[in-house]
Scaffold this motif. Structure first.
Motif, PDB file in Angstrom:
ATOM      1  N   ASN A  48      -5.888  -1.673   6.728  1.00 15.83           N
ATOM      2  CA  ASN A  48      -5.012  -0.686   7.363  1.00 15.83           C
ATOM      3  C   ASN A  48      -4.502   0.247   6.272  1.00 15.83           C
ATOM      4  OD1 ASN A  48      -3.026   0.731   8.831  1.00 15.83           O
ATOM      5  ND2 ASN A  48      -1.476  -0.808   8.309  1.00 15.83           N
ATOM      6  N   CYS A  49      -5.039   1.449   6.218  1.00 12.48           N
ATOM      7  CA  CYS A  49      -4.546   2.405   5.221  1.00 12.48           C
ATOM      8  C   CYS A  49      -3.347   3.128   5.826  1.00 12.48           C
ATOM      9  CB  CYS A  49      -5.635   3.401   4.836  1.00 12.48           C
ATOM     10  SG  CYS A  49      -5.023   4.601   3.648  1.00 12.48           S
ATOM     11  N   ALA A  50      -2.145   2.723   5.387  1.00 13.99           N
ATOM     12  CA  ALA A  50      -0.925   3.248   6.013  1.00 13.99           C
ATOM     13  C   ALA A  50      -0.778   4.767   5.877  1.00 13.99           C
ATOM     14  CB  ALA A  50       0.294   2.521   5.452  1.00 13.99           C
TER      15      ALA A  50
ATOM     16  N   MET B 189      -1.947   3.582  -3.508  1.00 13.26           N
ATOM     17  CA  MET B 189      -2.218   2.463  -4.429  1.00 13.26           C
ATOM     18  C   MET B 189      -1.700   1.134  -3.888  1.00 13.26           C
ATOM     19  SD  MET B 189      -3.586   3.917  -7.209  1.00 13.26           S
ATOM     20  CE  MET B 189      -3.283   2.852  -8.585  1.00 13.26           C
ATOM     21  N   CYS B 190      -1.763   0.954  -2.568  1.00 13.31           N
ATOM     22  CA  CYS B 190      -1.223  -0.286  -2.004  1.00 13.31           C
ATOM     23  C   CYS B 190      -2.173  -1.458  -2.220  1.00 13.31           C
ATOM     24  CB  CYS B 190      -0.929  -0.101  -0.526  1.00 13.31           C
ATOM     25  SG  CYS B 190      -2.411   0.089   0.475  1.00 13.31           S
ATOM     26  N   GLY B 191      -3.438  -1.177  -2.500  1.00  7.77           N
ATOM     27  CA  GLY B 191      -4.401  -2.242  -2.786  1.00  7.77           C
ATOM     28  C   GLY B 191      -4.995  -2.900  -1.556  1.00  7.77           C
ATOM     29  N   ARG B 192      -4.615  -2.439  -0.367  1.00  6.19           N
ATOM     30  CA  ARG B 192      -5.090  -3.120   0.839  1.00  6.19           C
ATOM     31  C   ARG B 192      -6.591  -2.950   1.046  1.00  6.19           C
ATOM     32  NH1 ARG B 192      -0.326  -1.709   5.227  1.00  6.19           N
ATOM     33  NH2 ARG B 192       0.805  -0.643   3.585  1.00  6.19           N
ATOM     34  N   CYS B 193      -7.169  -1.891   0.459  1.00  4.31           N
ATOM     35  CA  CYS B 193      -8.604  -1.677   0.681  1.00  4.31           C
ATOM     36  C   CYS B 193      -9.433  -2.163  -0.509  1.00  4.31           C
ATOM     37  CB  CYS B 193      -8.885  -0.204   0.947  1.00  4.31           C
ATOM     38  SG  CYS B 193      -8.513   0.848  -0.460  1.00  4.31           S
ATOM     39  N   ALA B 194      -8.800  -2.773  -1.511  1.00  2.00           N
ATOM     40  CA  ALA B 194      -9.552  -3.214  -2.702  1.00  2.00           C
ATOM     41  C   ALA B 194     -10.680  -4.153  -2.282  1.00  2.00           C
ATOM     42  CB  ALA B 194      -8.616  -3.919  -3.668  1.00  2.00           C
TER      43      ALA B 194
HETATM   44  S1  SF4 Z   1      -5.205   1.687  -1.782  1.00  2.00           S
HETATM   45 FE1  SF4 Z   1      -6.619   1.991  -0.047  1.00  2.00          FE
HETATM   46  S2  SF4 Z   1      -5.457   1.362   1.757  1.00  2.00           S
HETATM   47 FE2  SF4 Z   1      -3.966   1.695   0.111  1.00  2.00          FE
HETATM   48  S3  SF4 Z   1      -3.331   3.835   0.324  1.00  2.00           S
HETATM   49 FE3  SF4 Z   1      -5.029   3.838  -1.118  1.00  2.00          FE
HETATM   50  S4  SF4 Z   1      -6.820   4.220   0.155  1.00  2.00           S
HETATM   51 FE4  SF4 Z   1      -5.186   3.583   1.557  1.00  2.00          FE
END
Ligand code: SF4
Length: 481
Positions: A237-239, A255-260
């Motif tokens: 979930n890219c906020a 840079m939340c890292g959720r898509c790493a």
């Molecule tokens: S790290 Fe990934 S999920 Fe998080 S804001 Fe960036 S692109 Fe979106």
């Protein structure tokens, strides 16, 4: 010699002839990249810990915002470690703001994605909200510019750095609107952060020169079977509503890292700080340039400067005398409410209507003068360099970022000196930072300009000349007044 053997020799000889230092450097860099990649994956794997950290920051933020606003103002003897109001002032304006600016230049928008209480609250609100689509008006590109300008100027009028009620009004008001936007728009998203937050434009600009970013390998993404994830069972979930597959500039990424690790194509990566501006050749975004030149270099410096300016005092005295001679008294009255103009009689600090008008005029005039000066040099240099002046303006980013840090950290220094710290090294350090900002900006201009010594020199010279107005203002504040 067979053809293939000859080719092989050509390949092998240069490799084996590489200096050992270069090989060691390459090995070291690849190890560092692997460490960063692992860190990115850990941000996704330990998401629960990140959310726990966000909850702690939200609680800390609300306590520091609300308790001082409800208490009487502290006396002169109050210190950071023995009075919550002083502690909150130091936490918000002495640590938070200056170091968030610096961290955006080093770690991208890590603050936004991991620590920002307002973003977290807005996202949580959108979890339970109406989940409406983002309206068209909200996507107007000028919001970050308009929001930054109005918040900065209003903050000066109510003395946001000094008084807790003013801080609660400016920061708390922004948080309430962030919650309202979350309740209305998006589902588990940060619509507020993406389109309206007054600081988002500044963070997005500064993140362009960050050496740390999440890099997306589009080929790997397309090649991976759908649903391939390295470290999590959950869909990403890219906020801030980014199309992750197509993400190239790091500006919008929180840079939340959720898509790493997503589809084995996204990883936390080290890069050259200049690479985004030099490689991504999209059309310059004019609102970004307006925010950079008029906002960060102009309005922000005017806002940092007016309270220390002898010119401000001189102009105010002249106008006040003129008004008194004509019996025009109302502009000299301090009867505005605290939420419009600073009004704390118990601290002998009351802004008159004249003060308010002069503060707005001083900041506006400084911003207009800095912008006109910078734009003149940029257009002249760009003409010689045969390039777009808007693109050349991006070269000012490092200087503008360090300039904003120096301005915001001036309060840090003032607060620490009030605690008894001498800090004799601060002015030399400021000179080093300003010099580093100028050199970095000149290097960027060199890279942005088309090939040819004259063109590159023209771009560098124009960038340095464009920065000189702000440099002169800093010299006046820190070394002359
Ligand atoms: S790290 Fe990934 S999920 Fe998080 S804001 Fe960036 S692109 Fe979106």
């Amino acid at each position: 010699m067979p053809h293939d053997a000859g080719r092989m020799e050509q390949i092998i000889v240069p490799l084996s002839a590489r200096p050992q230092v270069a090989l060691d450097g390459a090995i070291f860099l690849s190890r560092v990249q692997r460490v960063f990649q692992a860190l990115g994956l850990a941000m996704r794997r330990y998401r629960t810990a990140v959310v726990g950290l966000q909850i702690a920051v939200v609680v800390f933020y609300l306590l520091l915002l609300l308790i001082p606003a409800a208490l009487p103002l502290p006396g002169e003897e109050a210190r950071i470690l023995d009075h919550i109001t002083r502690f909150a002032q130091f936490a918000f304006w002495g640590v938070w703001w200056p170091f968030v600016i610096l961290s955006s230049m080093v770690f991208g928008r890590l603050w936004c994605g991991v620590l920002c209480p307002e973003g977290a609250i807005s996202e949580w609100a959108s979890h339970r909200g109406l989940g409406r689509g983002v309206p068209h008006w909200m996507k107007w590109g000028g919001w970050p510019f308009a929001a930054f300008l109005s918040t900065t100027v209003f903050g000066q009028l109510v003395s946001v750095y000094e008084y807790p009620k003013a801080a609660a009004l400016v920061l708390g008001g922004s948080t309430l609107v962030a919650v309202a936007v979350g309740l209305l728009y998006g589902r588990n998203k940060r619509v507020w952060c993406r389109y309206l937050c007054p600081a988002s434009g500044v963070f997005a600009l500064l993140a362009k020169v960050s050496p740390v970013h999440f890099r997306v390998d589009q080929k790997a993404w397309d090649a991976a079977p759908s649903g391939t994830r390295t470290s999590s069972k959950h869909a990403v979930n890219c906020a801030p509503l980014i199309d992750i597959r197509r993400m190239r500039p790091a500006s919008a990424c929180h840079m939340c890292g959720r898509c790493a690790g997503e589809r084995n194509a996204v990883r936390l990566n080290l890069r050259s700080p200049n690479s985004e501006l030099l490689r991504v050749r999209d059309e310059p975004v004019r609102w970004e340039i307006a925010l950079l030149v008029f906002g960060i270099l102009g309005v922000a410096v005017g806002a940092f400067q007016w309270s220390a300016s002898p010119w401000f005092v001189e102009i105010k005295q002249q106008i006040a005398t003129w008004l008194l001679d004509r019996d025009l008294m109302w502009p000299l009255q301090g009867n505005a409410p605290w939420w419009l103009l600073t009004h704390y009689p118990e601290k002998n600090e009351v802004f008159t209507w004249l003060d308010g008008a002069l503060i707005v005029s001083y900041i506006g005039t400084t911003a207009a003068a800095v912008s006109a000066w910078s734009a003149g040099w940029l257009f002249a240099g760009a003409r010689i360099a045969a390039m777009s002046a808007w693109r050349l303006a991006y070269a000012l980013l490092p200087f503008a970022g360090l300039s904003a840090f120096i301005g915001l950290s001036a309060l840090t220094v003032t607060l620490l000196r009030a605690e008894g710290f001498v800090l004799a090294w601060v002015n030399p350090l400021r000179a080093v930072l300003l010099g580093a900002g100028l050199l970095w900006s000149a290097r960027l201009a060199w890279g942005l300009a088309p090939a040819g010594w004259i063109r590159k020199l023209a771009a560098c010279g124009a960038t340095l000349a464009a920065s000189s107005a702000v440099l002169w203002l800093w010299i006046e504040i820190f070394y002359v007044w």
